[in-house]
Design an enzyme around this catalytic site. Structure first.
Site, mmCIF file in Angstrom:
data_model
loop_
_atom_site.group_PDB
_atom_site.id
_atom_site.type_symbol
_atom_site.label_atom_id
_atom_site.label_comp_id
_atom_site.label_asym_id
_atom_site.label_seq_id
_atom_site.Cartn_x
_atom_site.Cartn_y
_atom_site.Cartn_z
ATOM 1 N N THR A 147 0.813 -1.208 0.000
ATOM 2 C CA THR A 147 0.000 0.000 0.000
ATOM 3 C C THR A 147 0.853 1.268 0.000
ATOM 4 O O THR A 147 2.048 1.232 0.287
ATOM 5 C CB THR A 147 -0.939 0.027 1.222
ATOM 6 O OG1 THR A 147 -0.171 0.044 2.421
ATOM 7 C CG2 THR A 147 -1.856 -1.191 1.229
ATOM 8 N N ASP A 148 0.193 2.382 -0.318
ATOM 9 C CA ASP A 148 0.870 3.678 -0.325
ATOM 10 C C ASP A 148 0.441 4.501 0.885
ATOM 11 O O ASP A 148 -0.251 4.002 1.774
ATOM 12 C CB ASP A 148 0.606 4.415 -1.642
ATOM 13 C CG ASP A 148 -0.863 4.732 -1.863
ATOM 14 O OD1 ASP A 148 -1.677 4.634 -0.917
ATOM 15 O OD2 ASP A 148 -1.212 5.100 -3.008
ATOM 16 N N LEU A 149 0.812 5.749 0.915
ATOM 17 C CA LEU A 149 0.515 6.627 2.040
ATOM 18 C C LEU A 149 -0.988 6.771 2.286
ATOM 19 O O LEU A 149 -1.416 6.960 3.417
ATOM 20 C CB LEU A 149 1.140 8.002 1.781
ATOM 21 C CG LEU A 149 1.120 8.998 2.930
ATOM 22 C CD1 LEU A 149 1.871 8.434 4.141
ATOM 23 C CD2 LEU A 149 1.744 10.306 2.490
ATOM 24 N N ILE B 122 -3.982 2.585 0.161
ATOM 25 C CA ILE B 122 -4.502 1.761 -0.928
ATOM 26 C C ILE B 122 -3.328 1.124 -1.665
ATOM 27 O O ILE B 122 -2.188 1.552 -1.531
ATOM 28 C CB ILE B 122 -5.385 2.580 -1.895
ATOM 29 C CG1 ILE B 122 -4.608 3.719 -2.534
ATOM 30 C CG2 ILE B 122 -6.610 3.114 -1.162
ATOM 31 C CD1 ILE B 122 -5.394 4.511 -3.563
#
Length: 129
Positions: free
Chosen positions: A14-16, A19
């Site tokens: 996931t990213d910041l 997601i």
């Protein structure tokens, strides 16, 4: 001839925003393609060692439709759409609970030991028909 590959989304995927980072979908469909080829009975390591041949992605057309999130269980569905003497075109969808989150059309080719395109071996073409 649908092939199904299940995976779980880990924190590292996931990213910041929490997601799945967009490039990780390409990793997910790569894993599914590797398992699809294995399921056909093709040993890619032996193919490289014995014949100097490897699969390579020539083209990817991708649509990001809805986000996946940490801990989601996903399924990658791989379907061959076209097989010619020189390429394989696959449709690959990443699905959660029946909803398509990501969809890609992937064109695979075969490369020889010197990195040049070559025809697909007849035995591999036969596995796909």
């Amino acid at each position: 001839m649908d092939h199904r590959f299940s995976l779980r989304v880990y924190y590292e995927d996931t990213d910041l925003a929490g997601i799945v980072y967009y490039a990780n979908y390409l990793k997910f469909i790569e894993r599914a393609r590797s398992e699809w080829v294995r399921g056909l009975g093709v040993d890619q390591a032996a193919l490289k060692e014995d014949e100097g041949l490897v699969f390579a992605v020539r083209r990817v057309e991708a649509d990001y439709l809805s986000p996946a999130r940490f801990d989601d269980m996903l399924e990658v569905i791989t379907r061959p759409e076209a097989v010619t003497g020189a390429r394989i075109v696959l449709e690959q969808d990443v699905v959660r609970d029946g909803e398509v989150l990501f969809s890609a059309t992937v064109t695979l080719v075969m490369l020889s030991g010197n990195g040049l395109p070559t025809r697909l071996p007849a035995n591999i073409r036969l596995l796909l028909h």
